[in-house]
Scaffold this active site. Structure first.
Site, PDB file in Angstrom:
ATOM      1  N   LYS A 111      -9.968  19.520 -22.272  1.00  0.00           N
ATOM      2  CA  LYS A 111      -9.244  18.379 -21.698  1.00  0.00           C
ATOM      3  C   LYS A 111      -8.174  18.929 -20.770  1.00  0.00           C
ATOM      4  CE  LYS A 111      -6.049  14.815 -23.520  1.00  0.00           C
ATOM      5  NZ  LYS A 111      -5.824  13.883 -24.650  1.00  0.00           N
TER       6      LYS A 111
ATOM      7  N   ASP B 243      -0.892   6.897 -31.885  1.00  0.00           N
ATOM      8  CA  ASP B 243      -1.915   6.348 -30.983  1.00  0.00           C
ATOM      9  C   ASP B 243      -3.247   6.192 -31.733  1.00  0.00           C
ATOM     10  OD1 ASP B 243      -2.663   5.266 -28.543  1.00  0.00           O
ATOM     11  OD2 ASP B 243      -3.099   7.194 -27.600  1.00  0.00           O
TER      12      ASP B 243
ATOM     13  N   PHE C  24      -4.409  10.042 -18.402  1.00  0.00           N
ATOM     14  CA  PHE C  24      -3.707  11.265 -18.052  1.00  0.00           C
ATOM     15  C   PHE C  24      -4.630  12.448 -17.834  1.00  0.00           C
ATOM     16  CE2 PHE C  24      -1.311   8.729 -21.149  1.00  0.00           C
ATOM     17  CZ  PHE C  24      -0.231   8.368 -20.365  1.00  0.00           C
TER      18      PHE C  24
END
Ligand code: ATP
Ligand code: MG
Ligand code: MG
Length: 261
Positions: free
Chosen positions: A37, A128, A19
């Site tokens: 990011k 995650d 992503f």
């Protein structure tokens, strides 16, 4: 103008995911290095934006913790979400690292369990946890990539998380114990780090793991194997909480060498 270009000098790309892209940057005003990011695609739809915002909202709500990658700020620019974070040295990705000693794996396990205890107490699950998302900075292990983070006891779409690290209840759509999903994922991550190679993301080995049939790791103590077996229990309530995990005598040595605790 661009807040990114105005405030930061881009040094180099340090990573990319499904992503996003991540850059090492210098913040002009304070002269310090950070990681920024940003989403690769423009987030046109409200649902996409809301999903992406979960990451920064979880980070911001949590506040700082030594074993969580530090969060500084976030903003939208050209419909992309930018996140300014603490710059880490590297992740524990099995693809880019030589095998770790048992001692180091235990230290990483202990420190990531600390991060999970902190999150779970504040009602947030990570969802995650995997070697790729465990970072190392100046000898300290830090949990990062909150892209799937969610509130505990919330229902979630089945496609979230990396299949290899997901416990059986995710397939049964039983989401009652999301904190225990993180414990299972940490169990798989630790298993892989000890083994020095990734488990397959499909096939019999994965099915066996989900049924609690865990192949023994040669050369490791029964104490460690039993602990992993508990973390990988198919029944979520039988897995130890992060708090319980931290009390295990297996961490006695790590606790002593961990000056900050
Ligand atoms: P994925 O789809 O794989 O989950 P993602 O889009 O969510 O990826 P991240 O995992 O957060 O993105 O970051 C991608 C890569 O960038 C990481 O694997 C790592 O190599 C690097 N990276 C991310 N954050 C940092 C950081 N704070 N410090 C150093 N490197 C980082
Ligand atoms: Mg990641
Ligand atoms: Mg991610």
């Amino acid at each position: 103008g661009s807040r990114y270009r105005t405030d930061f000098h881009e040094i180099e790309q340090i990573g990319f995911g499904n992503f996003s892209r991540v850059f090492k940057v210098l913040k002009r005003i304070d002269g310090c290095l950070y990681a920024v990011k940003y989403s690769i695609r423009q987030l046109h739809q409200n649902t996409e934006r809301r999903r992406a915002l979960m990451e920064v909202q979880a980070l911001a709500a949590l506040g700082s913790h030594e074993n969580i990658v530090g969060y500084y700020s976030s903003w939208f620019e050209n419909e992309q979400l930018y996140i300014q974070m603490e710059l880490c040295d590297r992740s524990l990705s099995l693809h880019t690292n030589p095998p770790m000693s048992t001692e180091k794996v235990l230290a990483a396990m202990y420190q990531i369990a600390k991060a999970l205890q902190f999150m779970h107490e504040r009602g947030i699950a990570h969802l995650d946890v995997k070697p790729d998302n465990i970072y190392m900075k100046n000898g300290v292990y830090k949990l990062g990539d909150f892209g799937f983070a969610t509130l505990l006891n919330r229902t979630l779409p089945v496609d979230e998380g990396d299949a290899r690290y997901m416990p059986p209840e995710i397939l049964n759509e039983n989401y009652e114990y999301l904190d225990k999903v993180d414990i299972f994922s940490l169990g798989v991550a630790v298993y892989e780090l000890l083994k020095g190679s990734p488990l397959p993301d499909s096939g019999t080995q994965l099915l066996n793991l989900r049924e609690g049939k865990i192949p023994l790791l040669p050369g490791h103590s029964m104490q460690l194997q039993n602990l992993l077996k508990m973390m990988l229990d198919p029944v979520p309530v039988r897995r130890p909480s992060a708090k319980k995990l931290l009390e295990n005598p297996i961490f006695d040595r790590v606790r002593r060498s961990n000056t900050s605790t």
